[in-house]
Scaffold this motif. Structure first.
Motif, mmCIF file in Angstrom:
data_model
loop_
_atom_site.group_PDB
_atom_site.id
_atom_site.type_symbol
_atom_site.label_atom_id
_atom_site.label_comp_id
_atom_site.label_asym_id
_atom_site.label_seq_id
_atom_site.Cartn_x
_atom_site.Cartn_y
_atom_site.Cartn_z
ATOM 1 N N GLY A 47 0.944 -1.026 -0.080
ATOM 2 C CA GLY A 47 -0.076 0.103 -0.128
ATOM 3 C C GLY A 47 0.677 1.226 -0.177
ATOM 4 O O GLY A 47 0.341 2.417 0.012
ATOM 5 N N GLU A 48 2.145 1.088 0.064
ATOM 6 C CA GLU A 48 3.032 2.332 0.318
ATOM 7 C C GLU A 48 2.870 3.080 -1.372
ATOM 8 O O GLU A 48 2.829 2.612 -2.299
ATOM 9 C CB GLU A 48 4.412 1.804 0.406
ATOM 10 N N PRO A 49 3.033 4.531 -1.035
ATOM 11 C CA PRO A 49 3.079 5.385 -2.348
ATOM 12 C C PRO A 49 4.413 5.326 -2.863
ATOM 13 O O PRO A 49 5.542 5.242 -2.117
ATOM 14 C CB PRO A 49 2.856 6.734 -1.785
ATOM 15 N N LEU A 50 4.366 5.034 -4.146
ATOM 16 C CA LEU A 50 5.674 5.157 -4.821
ATOM 17 C C LEU A 50 6.185 6.298 -5.447
ATOM 18 O O LEU A 50 7.297 6.287 -5.800
ATOM 19 C CB LEU A 50 5.722 3.925 -6.100
ATOM 20 N N ASN A 51 5.277 7.019 -5.681
ATOM 21 C CA ASN A 51 5.770 8.435 -6.065
ATOM 22 C C ASN A 51 4.709 9.730 -5.879
ATOM 23 O O ASN A 51 3.434 9.271 -5.576
ATOM 24 C CB ASN A 51 5.588 8.548 -7.716
ATOM 25 N N PRO A 52 5.037 10.755 -5.791
ATOM 26 C CA PRO A 52 4.113 11.814 -5.323
ATOM 27 C C PRO A 52 3.007 11.990 -6.421
ATOM 28 O O PRO A 52 3.312 11.462 -7.509
ATOM 29 C CB PRO A 52 5.110 13.305 -5.376
ATOM 30 N N PRO A 53 1.626 12.561 -6.087
ATOM 31 C CA PRO A 53 1.744 13.441 -4.899
ATOM 32 C C PRO A 53 1.203 12.638 -3.549
ATOM 33 O O PRO A 53 1.154 13.485 -2.580
ATOM 34 C CB PRO A 53 0.667 14.537 -5.351
ATOM 35 N N ALA A 54 0.931 11.437 -3.682
ATOM 36 C CA ALA A 54 0.520 10.627 -2.567
ATOM 37 C C ALA A 54 1.859 10.597 -1.529
ATOM 38 O O ALA A 54 3.132 10.317 -2.125
ATOM 39 C CB ALA A 54 -0.028 9.509 -2.740
ATOM 40 N N THR A 55 1.587 10.741 -0.298
ATOM 41 C CA THR A 55 2.695 10.372 0.789
ATOM 42 C C THR A 55 2.462 9.434 1.661
ATOM 43 O O THR A 55 3.100 9.086 2.530
ATOM 44 C CB THR A 55 2.975 11.937 1.275
ATOM 45 N N THR A 56 1.083 9.078 1.846
ATOM 46 C CA THR A 56 0.905 8.001 3.017
ATOM 47 C C THR A 56 0.145 6.735 2.120
ATOM 48 O O THR A 56 -0.337 6.705 1.054
ATOM 49 C CB THR A 56 -0.191 8.537 3.844
ATOM 50 N N PRO A 57 0.305 5.678 2.883
ATOM 51 C CA PRO A 57 -0.170 4.405 2.432
ATOM 52 C C PRO A 57 -1.625 4.280 2.080
ATOM 53 O O PRO A 57 -2.502 4.824 3.068
ATOM 54 C CB PRO A 57 0.398 3.367 3.121
ATOM 55 N N ILE A 58 -2.172 3.348 1.369
ATOM 56 C CA ILE A 58 -3.468 3.048 1.217
ATOM 57 C C ILE A 58 -3.536 1.736 2.055
ATOM 58 O O ILE A 58 -2.484 1.031 2.486
ATOM 59 C CB ILE A 58 -4.015 2.812 -0.279
ATOM 60 N N MET A 59 -4.871 1.275 2.596
ATOM 61 C CA MET A 59 -5.123 0.037 3.098
ATOM 62 C C MET A 59 -5.038 -1.115 2.233
ATOM 63 O O MET A 59 -5.132 -1.007 1.252
ATOM 64 C CB MET A 59 -6.470 0.051 3.679
ATOM 65 N N THR A 60 -4.209 -2.140 2.749
ATOM 66 C CA THR A 60 -4.244 -3.804 2.187
ATOM 67 C C THR A 60 -4.839 -4.388 3.065
ATOM 68 O O THR A 60 -4.940 -4.222 4.340
ATOM 69 C CB THR A 60 -2.645 -4.083 1.742
ATOM 70 N N TYR A 61 -5.440 -5.757 2.529
ATOM 71 C CA TYR A 61 -5.929 -6.694 3.217
ATOM 72 C C TYR A 61 -5.397 -7.839 2.908
ATOM 73 O O TYR A 61 -5.200 -8.221 1.748
ATOM 74 C CB TYR A 61 -7.748 -6.548 2.888
ATOM 75 N N PRO A 62 -5.835 -8.858 3.970
ATOM 76 C CA PRO A 62 -5.151 -10.345 3.545
ATOM 77 C C PRO A 62 -5.920 -10.892 2.648
ATOM 78 O O PRO A 62 -7.016 -10.678 2.768
ATOM 79 C CB PRO A 62 -5.202 -10.830 5.060
ATOM 80 N N VAL A 63 -5.507 -11.617 1.900
ATOM 81 C CA VAL A 63 -6.084 -12.382 0.882
ATOM 82 C C VAL A 63 -5.762 -13.954 1.112
ATOM 83 O O VAL A 63 -4.735 -14.362 1.166
ATOM 84 C CB VAL A 63 -5.700 -11.909 -0.464
ATOM 85 N N ARG A 64 -6.632 -14.829 0.778
ATOM 86 C CA ARG A 64 -6.480 -16.105 0.425
ATOM 87 C C ARG A 64 -7.408 -16.641 -0.459
ATOM 88 O O ARG A 64 -8.499 -16.195 -0.781
ATOM 89 C CB ARG A 64 -6.527 -17.222 1.788
ATOM 90 N N ILE A 65 -6.997 -17.791 -1.389
ATOM 91 C CA ILE A 65 -7.663 -18.425 -2.280
ATOM 92 C C ILE A 65 -8.287 -19.696 -1.730
ATOM 93 O O ILE A 65 -7.267 -20.574 -1.201
ATOM 94 C CB ILE A 65 -6.772 -18.812 -3.624
ATOM 95 N N SER A 66 -9.595 -20.038 -1.714
ATOM 96 C CA SER A 66 -10.028 -21.129 -1.373
ATOM 97 C C SER A 66 -11.107 -21.765 -2.468
ATOM 98 O O SER A 66 -12.131 -21.194 -2.755
ATOM 99 C CB SER A 66 -10.726 -21.235 -0.196
ATOM 100 N N GLY A 67 -10.855 -22.866 -3.133
ATOM 101 C CA GLY A 67 -11.923 -23.284 -4.023
ATOM 102 C C GLY A 67 -12.187 -22.704 -5.212
ATOM 103 O O GLY A 67 -13.288 -22.503 -5.529
ATOM 104 N N GLY A 68 -11.281 -21.835 -5.840
ATOM 105 C CA GLY A 68 -11.324 -21.272 -6.689
ATOM 106 C C GLY A 68 -12.140 -19.754 -6.475
ATOM 107 O O GLY A 68 -12.246 -18.967 -7.376
ATOM 108 N N MET A 69 -12.092 -19.339 -5.339
ATOM 109 C CA MET A 69 -12.830 -18.071 -4.937
ATOM 110 C C MET A 69 -11.738 -17.301 -4.111
ATOM 111 O O MET A 69 -10.736 -18.013 -3.249
ATOM 112 C CB MET A 69 -13.850 -18.421 -3.847
#
Ligand code: FES
Length: 104
Positions: free
Chosen positions: A77-99
């Motif tokens: 979620g970290e910004p890689l270039n301006p103008p953003a300076t703060t990260p965005i939220m990221t969420y845990p992901v898992r794959i189960s049964g094709g979902m």
């Protein structure tokens, strides 16, 4: 110990490597991004001026904001270039049964 609650939000085979897929989870919009076969879940709002990231380009492990061009690392979620300076939220992901399952 009780871990995070994962919810099935989309079929894995609807995701593309070049565009984000928006899903609603518990009243918030989350973007699913497929890169090199791995799925990332991130906030749909840019940390710079709260614009939508949904239509942003997805490449090389990042998503770009259509409004002013900030790019965010899909894994952290970290910004890689301006103008953003703060990260965005990221969420845990898992794959189960094709979902794709996300913990929010
Ligand atoms: S709102 Fe995303 S870079 Fe400005």
């Amino acid at each position: 110990m009780i871990g995070p609650e994962f919810l099935a939000v989309a079929a894995l085979d609807v995701l593309s490597e070049t565009a984000a897929h928006a899903v609603d989870v518990k009243g918030r919009t989350i973007l699913l991004c497929l890169q090199a076969g791995k799925v990332f879940a991130i906030s749909a709002r840019c940390s710079h001026a709260d614009q939508e990231l949904t239509c942003g380009a997805v490449r090389n492990g990042w998503i770009s904001c259509p409004a002013h061009g900030a790019r965010f690392d899909l894994a952290t979620g970290e910004p890689l270039n301006p103008p953003a300076t703060t990260p965005i939220m990221t969420y845990p992901v898992r794959i189960s049964g094709g979902m794709v399952e996300v913990a929010v």
